[in-house]
Design a protein around this motif. Structure first.
Motif, PDB file in Angstrom:
ATOM      1  N   VAL A  11      37.115  49.029  12.496  1.00 38.44           N
ATOM      2  CA  VAL A  11      38.248  49.617  13.202  1.00 38.44           C
ATOM      3  C   VAL A  11      39.501  49.349  12.398  1.00 38.44           C
ATOM      4  CG1 VAL A  11      39.593  49.626  15.336  1.00 38.44           C
ATOM      5  CG2 VAL A  11      37.104  49.276  15.418  1.00 38.44           C
ATOM      6  N   THR A  13      43.405  49.478  12.101  1.00 30.73           N
ATOM      7  CA  THR A  13      44.558  49.499  12.983  1.00 30.73           C
ATOM      8  C   THR A  13      45.651  50.381  12.394  1.00 30.73           C
ATOM      9  OG1 THR A  13      45.625  47.623  11.918  1.00 30.73           O
ATOM     10  CG2 THR A  13      44.041  47.133  13.692  1.00 30.73           C
ATOM     11  N   PRO A  14      46.592  50.852  13.192  1.00 30.72           N
ATOM     12  CA  PRO A  14      47.710  51.655  12.685  1.00 30.72           C
ATOM     13  C   PRO A  14      48.502  50.924  11.597  1.00 30.72           C
ATOM     14  CG  PRO A  14      47.588  51.834  15.060  1.00 30.72           C
ATOM     15  CD  PRO A  14      46.590  50.787  14.675  1.00 30.72           C
ATOM     16  N   GLU A  15      48.655  49.595  11.745  1.00 30.20           N
ATOM     17  CA  GLU A  15      49.406  48.836  10.737  1.00 30.20           C
ATOM     18  C   GLU A  15      48.693  48.881   9.387  1.00 30.20           C
ATOM     19  OE1 GLU A  15      48.655  47.763  13.704  1.00 30.20           O
ATOM     20  OE2 GLU A  15      50.624  47.650  14.691  1.00 30.20           O
ATOM     21  N   GLU A  16      47.342  48.723   9.424  1.00 35.77           N
ATOM     22  CA  GLU A  16      46.573  48.761   8.188  1.00 35.77           C
ATOM     23  C   GLU A  16      46.622  50.151   7.547  1.00 35.77           C
ATOM     24  OE1 GLU A  16      43.160  45.364   8.982  1.00 35.77           O
ATOM     25  OE2 GLU A  16      42.876  47.400   9.793  1.00 35.77           O
ATOM     26  N   GLN A  17      46.542  51.189   8.361  1.00 36.61           N
ATOM     27  CA  GLN A  17      46.655  52.557   7.836  1.00 36.61           C
ATOM     28  C   GLN A  17      47.995  52.763   7.136  1.00 36.61           C
ATOM     29  OE1 GLN A  17      45.992  55.113  11.218  1.00 36.61           O
ATOM     30  NE2 GLN A  17      43.767  55.242  10.825  1.00 36.61           N
TER      31      GLN A  17
END
Length: 363
Positions: A11, A13-17
């Motif tokens: 999964v 996360t938006p931060e990782e993206q």
């Protein structure tokens, strides 16, 4: 999926993206920066290369050639340095303008490219001064052949119909390591040899080691006009009046001014030996044929006619009191005599003829 097995999913996360996108953006930015740096480096290389080249002829200039020759001399100590310039180039500029002068420089460089070897270094140092450095060339007879070949090829390339001013080549030669082991030393000594040629008749080559040869100066005692004219009358002349080109040009100019007033016809005829391409051509054979041609011309013409050697393969003649039709008869007689003298070794002789016009009609 089989029973008892589990599925694991990553999964993001938006931060990782967001971080991934930023990294890709940084990568792209670095790529663009590297491309821009490479472009600027290439531009700098081109600017440096252009700075090392003469913009008119495309040959190397002084900055571009000195380091290259010095580098070669560290590896290969033996070599020959030729320096040359054009005789009467200033007269071309003064008479026909700098545009024509630039054309002559371009033709000079073009002829030079045709006669050099692949390992030779050629450059225009400025004005009408050119150099050629031949690494490894040190046998005197080969150097003399190369010098004569360069002069003859350039001379032929610079012949221009309708331009009376004769452009020839003077050359000085210095040998490495005998006359110097650096560009500066070879240039200085070759230039001294060139200066010697320029003051000794031009249109020739000279080795630096030969410039110290003693020259005999004739001391002529004073004489009266009767003594001088008496000696002049003693020297009988057969055939045409043979003169150096400089005197021929003066006679030509004199006739331009006077033929209208005296109502005379004069034909100017140029004879050219159509020599083969230089790689396999023997300069001694050309010289022998020029001697045959010169004798055929001077012995066939009258005492009032004037002839001169224009180049290593050309003769000029002024036929006095002759119209165009009669000049053809004279030329045929000369060519017939040449063929008889040359025999099986004869070369093709080309000729051009123009009537001499009064000065006010010359455009």
């Amino acid at each position: 999926m089989k029973e008892g097995q589990y599925s694991m999913q990553t999964v993001v996360t938006p931060e990782e993206q967001k971080k991934v996108l930023e990294l890709e953006k940084m990568k792209r930015s670095l790529e663009l920066q590297l491309q821009e740096m490479a472009r600027k480096v290439e531009e700098q290389k081109q600017q440096i290369a252009m700075a090392m080249r003469d913009p008119l002829t495309g040959l190397r200039n002084r900055e571009g050639v000195a380091d290259q020759i010095n580098t070669l001399l560290k590896k290969e100590t033996k070599g020959t340095f030729f320096i040359m310039d054009m005789d009467n180039f200033k007269c071309v500029n003064d008479t026909y303008g700098h545009v024509e002068g630039d054309r002559v420089l371009v033709r000079f460089s073009s002829a030079l490219r045709k006669v050099i070897e692949s390992e030779d270094i050629v450059a225009r140092l400025g004005g009408d001064e050119f150099i050629v450095f031949s690494p490894g060339l040190h046998h005197k007879n080969l150097i003399e052949k190369k010098a004569a070949h360069i002069i003859r090829r350039i001379e032929r390339e610079l012949v221009t119909p309708g331009r009376l001013i004769k452009v020839t080549v003077s050359m000085g030669i210095a040998l490495s390591p005998t006359d110097g082991a650096t560009f500066e030393a070879l240039y200085t000594n070759a230039d001294k040899a060139l200066y010697f040629v320029k003051n000794d008749g031009k249109n020739a080559f000279r080795f630096y080691g030969e410039t110290n040869d003693s020259k005999i100066k004739k001391c002529t005692p004073k004489a009266s006009i009767e003594e001088i004219t008496s000696r002049l009358r003693e020297k009988k002349m057969e055939g045409s009046f043979v003169v150096e080109y400089g005197n021929f040009e003066k006679i030509y100019r004199f006739l331009e001014r006077n033929i209208a007033r005296e109502n005379r016809e004069v034909q100017c005829v140029l004879f050219t030996i159509d020599e083969p391409e230089a790689e396999v051509f023997d300069s001694i054979a050309l010289q022998r044929q020029m001697e045959h041609l010169e004798h055929a011309i001077t012995s066939s013409l009258r005492k009032g006619d004037v002839t001169t050697n224009y180049s290593s393969s050309q003769m000029l003649a002024l036929l006095m009191d002759v119209n165009r039709d009669n000049s053809k008869i004279v030329v045929d007689r000369i060519l017939q005599k040449y063929r008889q003298e040359a025999g099986e070794d004869e070369m093709e002789i080309l000729y051009e003829s123009q009537p001499l016009m009064p000065e006010e009609q010359v455009y």
